[in-house]
Motif scaffolding. Sequence first.
Motif, PDB file in Angstrom:
ATOM      1  N   ALA A 442       0.708  -1.129   0.073  1.00  0.00           N
ATOM      2  CA  ALA A 442       0.140   0.159   0.075  1.00  0.00           C
ATOM      3  C   ALA A 442       0.838   1.269  -0.153  1.00  0.00           C
ATOM      4  CB  ALA A 442      -0.876   0.125   1.292  1.00  0.00           C
ATOM      5  N   ARG A 443       1.845   1.068   0.888  1.00  0.00           N
ATOM      6  CA  ARG A 443       2.831   2.461   0.809  1.00  0.00           C
ATOM      7  C   ARG A 443       3.446   2.691  -0.591  1.00  0.00           C
ATOM      8  NH1 ARG A 443       4.554   4.822   5.449  1.00  0.00           N
ATOM      9  NH2 ARG A 443       6.480   5.178   4.551  1.00  0.00           N
ATOM     10  N   HIS A 444       3.768   1.601  -1.212  1.00  0.00           N
ATOM     11  CA  HIS A 444       4.380   1.580  -2.439  1.00  0.00           C
ATOM     12  C   HIS A 444       3.613   2.154  -3.778  1.00  0.00           C
ATOM     13  CE1 HIS A 444       6.150   0.023  -6.569  1.00  0.00           C
ATOM     14  NE2 HIS A 444       7.324   0.411  -5.860  1.00  0.00           N
ATOM     15  N   GLU A 445       2.366   1.728  -3.616  1.00  0.00           N
ATOM     16  CA  GLU A 445       1.507   2.423  -4.417  1.00  0.00           C
ATOM     17  C   GLU A 445       1.324   4.000  -4.216  1.00  0.00           C
ATOM     18  OE1 GLU A 445      -2.109   0.486  -3.935  1.00  0.00           O
ATOM     19  OE2 GLU A 445      -1.231  -1.787  -4.953  1.00  0.00           O
ATOM     20  N   SER A 446       1.426   4.537  -2.938  1.00  0.00           N
ATOM     21  CA  SER A 446       1.202   5.660  -2.688  1.00  0.00           C
ATOM     22  C   SER A 446       2.274   6.557  -2.711  1.00  0.00           C
ATOM     23  CB  SER A 446       0.722   5.876  -1.168  1.00  0.00           C
ATOM     24  OG  SER A 446       0.459   7.415  -0.830  1.00  0.00           O
ATOM     25  N   LEU A 447       3.521   6.040  -2.411  1.00  0.00           N
ATOM     26  CA  LEU A 447       4.860   6.758  -2.545  1.00  0.00           C
ATOM     27  C   LEU A 447       5.676   6.583  -3.699  1.00  0.00           C
ATOM     28  CD1 LEU A 447       6.013   6.367   1.376  1.00  0.00           C
ATOM     29  CD2 LEU A 447       4.655   8.422   0.229  1.00  0.00           C
ATOM     30  N   GLU A 448       5.190   5.465  -4.387  1.00  0.00           N
ATOM     31  CA  GLU A 448       6.044   5.058  -5.482  1.00  0.00           C
ATOM     32  C   GLU A 448       7.526   5.039  -5.144  1.00  0.00           C
ATOM     33  OE1 GLU A 448       5.071   7.852  -8.515  1.00  0.00           O
ATOM     34  OE2 GLU A 448       3.146   6.999  -8.754  1.00  0.00           O
ATOM     35  N   ARG A 449       7.859   4.597  -4.091  1.00  0.00           N
ATOM     36  CA  ARG A 449       9.185   4.048  -3.773  1.00  0.00           C
ATOM     37  C   ARG A 449       9.186   3.026  -2.726  1.00  0.00           C
ATOM     38  NH1 ARG A 449      11.997   6.019   0.975  1.00  0.00           N
ATOM     39  NH2 ARG A 449      10.465   7.145   2.309  1.00  0.00           N
ATOM     40  N   LYS A 450      10.259   2.031  -2.881  1.00  0.00           N
ATOM     41  CA  LYS A 450      10.561   1.002  -2.211  1.00  0.00           C
ATOM     42  C   LYS A 450      11.010   1.400  -0.600  1.00  0.00           C
ATOM     43  CE  LYS A 450      11.402  -2.247  -5.562  1.00  0.00           C
ATOM     44  NZ  LYS A 450      12.411  -3.402  -6.108  1.00  0.00           N
ATOM     45  N   LEU A 451      10.616   0.570   0.353  1.00  0.00           N
ATOM     46  CA  LEU A 451      11.506   0.838   1.700  1.00  0.00           C
ATOM     47  C   LEU A 451      12.698   0.356   1.502  1.00  0.00           C
ATOM     48  CD1 LEU A 451      10.970   1.211   4.975  1.00  0.00           C
ATOM     49  CD2 LEU A 451      10.695  -1.316   4.982  1.00  0.00           C
ATOM     50  N   PRO A 452      13.710   1.180   1.999  1.00  0.00           N
ATOM     51  CA  PRO A 452      15.377   0.887   1.689  1.00  0.00           C
ATOM     52  C   PRO A 452      15.658  -0.354   2.346  1.00  0.00           C
ATOM     53  CG  PRO A 452      15.230   3.084   1.866  1.00  0.00           C
ATOM     54  CD  PRO A 452      13.618   2.669   2.216  1.00  0.00           C
ATOM     55  N   VAL A 453      15.386  -0.543   3.752  1.00  0.00           N
ATOM     56  CA  VAL A 453      15.580  -1.678   4.483  1.00  0.00           C
ATOM     57  C   VAL A 453      14.746  -2.095   5.392  1.00  0.00           C
ATOM     58  CG1 VAL A 453      17.596  -2.527   6.341  1.00  0.00           C
ATOM     59  CG2 VAL A 453      18.104  -0.528   4.443  1.00  0.00           C
ATOM     60  N   LEU A 454      14.428  -3.510   5.241  1.00  0.00           N
ATOM     61  CA  LEU A 454      13.658  -4.188   6.406  1.00  0.00           C
ATOM     62  C   LEU A 454      14.297  -5.269   7.082  1.00  0.00           C
ATOM     63  CD1 LEU A 454      10.919  -5.060   7.617  1.00  0.00           C
ATOM     64  CD2 LEU A 454      10.391  -6.620   5.526  1.00  0.00           C
ATOM     65  N   ILE A 455      14.452  -5.132   8.605  1.00  0.00           N
ATOM     66  CA  ILE A 455      15.155  -5.982   9.359  1.00  0.00           C
ATOM     67  C   ILE A 455      14.139  -6.820  10.037  1.00  0.00           C
ATOM     68  CG2 ILE A 455      16.916  -6.363  11.326  1.00  0.00           C
ATOM     69  CD1 ILE A 455      17.950  -3.438  10.334  1.00  0.00           C
ATOM     70  N   LEU A 456      14.340  -8.306  10.010  1.00  0.00           N
ATOM     71  CA  LEU A 456      13.408  -9.421  10.800  1.00  0.00           C
ATOM     72  C   LEU A 456      14.136  -9.799  11.654  1.00  0.00           C
ATOM     73  CD1 LEU A 456      11.554 -10.599   7.628  1.00  0.00           C
ATOM     74  CD2 LEU A 456      10.646  -8.669   9.192  1.00  0.00           C
ATOM     75  N   GLU A 457      13.976  -9.890  13.000  1.00  0.00           N
ATOM     76  CA  GLU A 457      14.811 -10.590  14.017  1.00  0.00           C
ATOM     77  C   GLU A 457      13.939 -11.494  15.028  1.00  0.00           C
ATOM     78  OE1 GLU A 457      17.780  -8.632  17.423  1.00  0.00           O
ATOM     79  OE2 GLU A 457      17.449  -7.444  15.722  1.00  0.00           O
ATOM     80  N   THR A 458      14.544 -12.655  15.398  1.00  0.00           N
ATOM     81  CA  THR A 458      13.764 -13.384  16.102  1.00  0.00           C
ATOM     82  C   THR A 458      14.866 -14.531  16.842  1.00  0.00           C
ATOM     83  OG1 THR A 458      12.149 -15.491  16.140  1.00  0.00           O
ATOM     84  CG2 THR A 458      13.535 -15.052  14.215  1.00  0.00           C
ATOM     85  N   SER A 459      14.296 -15.255  17.785  1.00  0.00           N
ATOM     86  CA  SER A 459      15.164 -16.076  18.631  1.00  0.00           C
ATOM     87  C   SER A 459      14.972 -17.575  18.153  1.00  0.00           C
ATOM     88  CB  SER A 459      14.957 -15.804  19.907  1.00  0.00           C
ATOM     89  OG  SER A 459      13.553 -16.027  20.482  1.00  0.00           O
ATOM     90  N   ARG A 460      13.797 -17.504  17.248  1.00  0.00           N
ATOM     91  CA  ARG A 460      13.394 -19.090  16.692  1.00  0.00           C
ATOM     92  C   ARG A 460      13.960 -19.381  15.643  1.00  0.00           C
ATOM     93  NH1 ARG A 460       8.268 -19.985  16.130  1.00  0.00           N
ATOM     94  NH2 ARG A 460       7.681 -18.110  15.597  1.00  0.00           N
ATOM     95  N   ALA A 461      14.590 -20.724  15.479  1.00  0.00           N
ATOM     96  CA  ALA A 461      15.054 -21.237  14.217  1.00  0.00           C
ATOM     97  C   ALA A 461      13.926 -21.168  13.387  1.00  0.00           C
ATOM     98  CB  ALA A 461      16.108 -22.602  14.460  1.00  0.00           C
ATOM     99  N   SER A 462      12.752 -22.023  13.847  1.00  0.00           N
ATOM    100  CA  SER A 462      11.657 -22.093  12.641  1.00  0.00           C
ATOM    101  C   SER A 462      11.344 -20.748  12.072  1.00  0.00           C
ATOM    102  CB  SER A 462      10.620 -22.942  13.464  1.00  0.00           C
ATOM    103  OG  SER A 462      10.095 -22.203  14.525  1.00  0.00           O
ATOM    104  N   ALA A 463      11.214 -19.872  13.020  1.00  0.00           N
ATOM    105  CA  ALA A 463      10.887 -18.251  12.447  1.00  0.00           C
ATOM    106  C   ALA A 463      11.611 -17.700  11.447  1.00  0.00           C
ATOM    107  CB  ALA A 463      10.414 -17.682  13.417  1.00  0.00           C
ATOM    108  N   ARG A 464      12.932 -18.083  11.804  1.00  0.00           N
ATOM    109  CA  ARG A 464      14.116 -17.513  10.926  1.00  0.00           C
ATOM    110  C   ARG A 464      13.844 -18.451   9.599  1.00  0.00           C
ATOM    111  NH1 ARG A 464      17.417 -17.668  15.365  1.00  0.00           N
ATOM    112  NH2 ARG A 464      18.249 -19.790  14.690  1.00  0.00           N
TER     113      ARG A 464
END
Length: 518
Positions: A442-464
């Motif tokens: 939705a943000r990409h359609e509105s702003l017409e630009r990508k998010l530079p960085v997305l960091i996903l952090e978790t302690s569970r191996a299955s989630a990673r």
Amino acid sequence: MSHPSSFTSTVASHAISITTLPPELLLLVLEFTMNPYQYHTERIFRTIAYSHVCRCWRSLLLGAPDFWTLLDLQFPTIAREFCVRSQDCPIRVSFIEAGSTHVSKDTLAWLSLHSRRIEGVYLATSQTVIRDILSLIQPASPFLGQFKDCLLPDDTHGPILSLDIHAHEVQRLNMDGFHAVNWPGLSERPTSLTSLVLTRFGERSYLPIPRLLSILSNCPKLQTLTLLSAFLPWPVGIANLLAVELPALQSLEVAHNTPGAVSKLLDRLSFPHTTSLTFHAHGTIDLSCLLPKNLARFGLAASSCIDDPPVTQLCRISPSNFMLTMHRPRTSSTIRFFIAPDDLPNIPSGSPSAMSMSMGTWKAALSSMPALRHIEVSGAWANDVLLSLMASTGPPALPFPPLFSHFETSCPALECLHVLERSRDDTQTQKLLDAILFTFKARHESLERKLPVLILETSRASARALMSAFAPRFAEVVERVDVRSRAAAPVSFDAAPMVLSRATQEAPASSPESKRRS
């Protein structure tokens, strides 16, 4: 015994006696062994103990008057002797009532003769005793006389008064737990105040808003202001309240149980954009009750143009607080909202909190920060925060108009989203990933630009593993996805590392700015 010759150390096979230390170095070593808290009684008895080690040390300490400057009125005889031995040095006075400890004005009459040397006071006792002690030392500062008269006699224990005095002017005033204060009787203004801390007042001590603004208007040097359960609700029917400018303010901490009182107070204050703000909002569901109508008025977390000079701004949202940190060249500030839910016992067990905050509330908060570049989020509020980042489909869900029309999308300058995943099963993780993808499409359609960085952090191996498999689906809306692991044991959310804006130039390691950040 002439000296402690038995104290030796071996360096390069040579025995060196402690008596060979130069006197000034020995005094420095002894000072380092003292309790760092300047009003701690242990400092008194350690000084006495050192002066009884030997004739050499006794002579040395008696010739060092700055070792005898703490006067603990729990021990009037010792305090008087310390006062004599401190010679002309500035002195500090303390009295912490414990059990049946009682102080008599008659036994402390000698203190009045030395009141002009007082540079610090710490009193933890009843208001009646505080009044008695202040009446003895009031020549230390003209402010103390009137301040003493404002404290109504009360034998209830609990109040704590802490003062710093310089050149006969009160520079720091801390009041905690006072039960009865007659604020209208205070006509003397502490114009040299650099720190004012008022906390946990009783109902008869609450400061009226007009009186508070009047006091603050006479404190142009104020650097620290803390008001926690210390002032009355906002007055009704009083218009044109005084607007106060605090040009030197560095830190503001405030809490009040009446909705809207905090935001109204902020609307009457003006301070630098480098000021750090802390809001205690326990039990608050609607953040718009706390937020001023426009954070940009303070120069905090706001900018008229996304391409303004480099700014690194980070919003951390955890189950217990909401903090905004801003770094500009040679300046820094933070805004923190403590929003602890009422059912704290349910948090350790992982039960969902009864405290919910609507997406509109988060929209109101984030829309007032158009230059925000970094967000860290975790806990049960993550989904609502993500939804508030989406483009508006209708009128913006704000309690006030957006600053600029193109800021209808919250945080248009966002560069990095850091998600600390804490769910216990992969089903919740999958829902979170779907929400992130939905939001940034939705943000990409509105702003017409990508998010530079997305960091996903978790302690569970299955989630990673799930995050790594899902990462390619972010390619159309995110430039770079970083999947990280973290320790399974809970870590302090505030200690999470800050990801700096790519546009921000780091200061050299030796510069004052880099030292401040470290």
